[in-house]
Write a protein that holds these residues in place. Structure first.
Motif, PDB file in Angstrom:
ATOM      1  N   MET A 147       0.841  -1.183   0.000  1.00  0.00           N
ATOM      2  CA  MET A 147       0.000   0.000   0.000  1.00  0.00           C
ATOM      3  C   MET A 147       0.884   1.243   0.000  1.00  0.00           C
ATOM      4  O   MET A 147       1.926   1.289   0.652  1.00  0.00           O
ATOM      5  N   ARG A 148       0.432   2.240  -0.756  1.00  0.00           N
ATOM      6  CA  ARG A 148       1.123   3.525  -0.849  1.00  0.00           C
ATOM      7  C   ARG A 148       0.258   4.590  -0.196  1.00  0.00           C
ATOM      8  O   ARG A 148      -0.922   4.719  -0.499  1.00  0.00           O
ATOM      9  N   TYR A 149       0.853   5.375   0.695  1.00  0.00           N
ATOM     10  CA  TYR A 149       0.149   6.442   1.399  1.00  0.00           C
ATOM     11  C   TYR A 149       0.802   7.774   1.045  1.00  0.00           C
ATOM     12  O   TYR A 149       1.981   7.985   1.317  1.00  0.00           O
ATOM     13  N   ILE A 150       0.054   8.671   0.425  1.00  0.00           N
ATOM     14  CA  ILE A 150       0.513  10.033   0.192  1.00  0.00           C
ATOM     15  C   ILE A 150      -0.588  10.952   0.702  1.00  0.00           C
ATOM     16  O   ILE A 150      -1.647  11.065   0.090  1.00  0.00           O
ATOM     17  N   GLY A 151      -0.349  11.583   1.840  1.00  0.00           N
ATOM     18  CA  GLY A 151      -1.417  12.337   2.490  1.00  0.00           C
ATOM     19  C   GLY A 151      -2.543  11.400   2.867  1.00  0.00           C
ATOM     20  O   GLY A 151      -2.331  10.341   3.453  1.00  0.00           O
ATOM     21  N   SER A 152      -3.765  11.748   2.504  1.00  0.00           N
ATOM     22  CA  SER A 152      -4.908  10.886   2.784  1.00  0.00           C
ATOM     23  C   SER A 152      -5.225   9.968   1.614  1.00  0.00           C
ATOM     24  O   SER A 152      -6.203   9.227   1.650  1.00  0.00           O
TER      25      SER A 152
ATOM     26  N   ARG B 217      -4.745  12.716  10.194  1.00  0.00           N
ATOM     27  CA  ARG B 217      -5.530  11.767  10.988  1.00  0.00           C
ATOM     28  C   ARG B 217      -6.187  10.706  10.109  1.00  0.00           C
ATOM     29  O   ARG B 217      -6.192   9.515  10.453  1.00  0.00           O
ATOM     30  N   LEU B 218      -6.725  11.103   8.968  1.00  0.00           N
ATOM     31  CA  LEU B 218      -7.360  10.136   8.073  1.00  0.00           C
ATOM     32  C   LEU B 218      -6.337   9.167   7.477  1.00  0.00           C
ATOM     33  O   LEU B 218      -6.622   7.978   7.310  1.00  0.00           O
TER      34      LEU B 218
ATOM     35  N   CYS C  20      -6.559   5.156   7.880  1.00  0.00           N
ATOM     36  CA  CYS C  20      -6.530   4.222   6.750  1.00  0.00           C
ATOM     37  C   CYS C  20      -5.510   3.117   6.989  1.00  0.00           C
ATOM     38  O   CYS C  20      -5.766   1.938   6.704  1.00  0.00           O
ATOM     39  N   HIS C  21      -4.359   3.491   7.509  1.00  0.00           N
ATOM     40  CA  HIS C  21      -3.336   2.483   7.793  1.00  0.00           C
ATOM     41  C   HIS C  21      -3.840   1.468   8.820  1.00  0.00           C
ATOM     42  O   HIS C  21      -3.648   0.246   8.659  1.00  0.00           O
ATOM     43  N   LEU C  22      -4.481   1.944   9.887  1.00  0.00           N
ATOM     44  CA  LEU C  22      -4.981   1.029  10.911  1.00  0.00           C
ATOM     45  C   LEU C  22      -6.098   0.142  10.376  1.00  0.00           C
ATOM     46  O   LEU C  22      -6.186  -1.037  10.734  1.00  0.00           O
TER      47      LEU C  22
END
Length: 290
Positions: free
Chosen positions: A46-51, A231-232, A236-238
Motif C-alpha cells: 500500500m502507498r500512502y501520500i497524504g490521505s 488523521r485520516l 486508513c493504515h490502521l
C-alpha cells in the motif's frame, strides 16, 4: 509517529539519490521539504501520500510534493519468492531548478511549470514506469555529468505520462516561512492528540490569525484540513493493517467524536470505514501472507 526526515546531500550536488534493498517496506510516516521521486521494484503493498491510500504493484513510480506526509508499506512475504525489493529515490528542490533556469538554462521552464501544478503528488502509470526502468538502472551506475543528464532525462519525461494520476489539491507547500515549518512539525508530531489553533500558534511562535493566513497563502489549505489529512491517513493504515474496532482506531488516529470521524472518512474516501476495510484491508493482507 510521523517524523521529519533529514535528507542527505550528495557532495557537490543540489540533488540526492539513494538506492536501498529491503525485505519488505516498513510503514514509516515521514515528510521533508524536498520533492521525492520514488521507484519501488519487486514489492506489493500500500502507498500512502497524504490521505490518498492505494495499492501498488511490482513496479511503482510516484512523485511526492514537499512537506507531504507519505510512506510505502509492504510485507517481506508480499514479493514473488520473497525476494529483496529495491527502492530508488531522487530528492530535489524546485529552488535548485529555478536557480539553474535563471543562470542560463531556460529549458527548465516547462518542467518548472508542470511542478507548479502538482498538488500532493503524482502516481505514474505502470507502463510509463517500466519505460523509465533502464534510465534508473543507468542512473544508479553513472557518475558525473552523465548521471546529471540522466536525471534531466527523467525530469523531461515525467510530464509526458498521459495516464498519470494527480493527488489532491496543493497542500504540499513550497513555503520556507519558519512559522509554517514549526506548525507543520508540531502537527505531524501531535496529530493524534487534541490540538487547538491557539496551542499550534504558540508552538509556531505566531499569532492564530497570522498562522491561518500563512497556511492559506503558503500551503493552500487550512490548518484543520492538514490536521484532518494526517488523521485520516493514519486511520486508513490502521483499517488496512489491524483488526482494531473502528471506534478505537478512530480514537487512536485523533478523532474524539466517532460521528465526526465517519462523516469525514466518507467524504474523503467515498465509503464507510467498514467498507474500506473489506475492500482494501485484512482480506488482502491475509492473501499476501499465503
Amino acid at each position: 509517529m510521523l517524523t521529519r526526515q533529514v535528507v542527505g546531500q550528495t557532495p557537490g550536488q543540489n540533488w540526492h539519490y539513494e538506492s536501498r534493498y529491503e525485505q519488505g517496506v516498513p510503514f514509516l510516516w515521514h515528510y521533508h521539504p524536498e520533492y521525492e521521486l520514488t521507484l519501488t521494484r519487486g514489492a506489493r503493498g500500500m502507498r500512502y501520500i497524504g490521505s490518498d491510500v492505494a495499492e501498488f504493484g511490482l513496479l511503482d513510480l510516484a512523485l511526492v510534493s514537499p512537506n507531504q506526509a507519505h510512506t510505502w508499506y509492504a510485507r517481506p512475504e508480499a514479493s514473488p519468492d520473497r525476494e529483496v525489493q529495491q527502492v530508488q529515490v531522487v530528492f530535489f528542490t524546485r529552488d535548485w531548478l529555478a536557480e539553474l533556469r535563471r543562470a542560463g538554462m531556460p529549458e527548465n521552464l516547462p518542467f518548472l511549470d508542470w511542478l507548479a501544478g502538482v498538488g500532493q503528488g503524482v502516481v505514474f502509470s505502470p507502463g510509463f514506469a517500466a519505460s523509465l526502468v533502464p534510465v534508473f538502472d543507468e542512473l544508479h551506475e553513472a557518475r558525473g555529468l552523465y548521471r546529471l543528464s540522466l536525471l534531466f532525462r527523467i525530469f523531461d519525461a515525467l510530464p509526458r505520462d498521459a495516464q498519470a494520476r494527480g493527488i489532491g489539491g496543493s497542500v504540499a507547500g513550497r513555503a520556507r516561512d519558519r512559522r509554517v515549518e514549526l506548525a507543520l512539525g508540531y502537527l505531524q508530531e501531535h496529530y493524534r492528540e487534541p490540538i487547538t489553533l491557539a496551542v499550534l500558534a504558540e508552538a509556531a511562535a505566531s499569532s492564530p490569525t497570522s498562522l491561518k493566513r500563512l497556511f492559506r497563502e503558503q500551503i493552500g489549505a487550512s490548518v484543520t484540513a492538514v490536521l484532518q489529512q494526517l488523521r485520516l491517513g493514519h486511520a486508513c493504515h490502521l483499517l488496512i493493517s489491524t483488526h482494531l474496532p473502528v471506534g478505537l482506531l478512530a480514537e487512536q488516529s485523533g478523532f474524539r467524536n466517532p460521528g465526526n470521524f465517519y462523516k469525514q472518512f466518507a467524504a474523503e474516501q467515498g465509503m464507510t470505514p467498514a467498507e474500506y476495510r473489506r475492500r482494501n484491508g485484512l482480506r488482502r493482507a491475509q492473501a499476501m501472507r499465503i
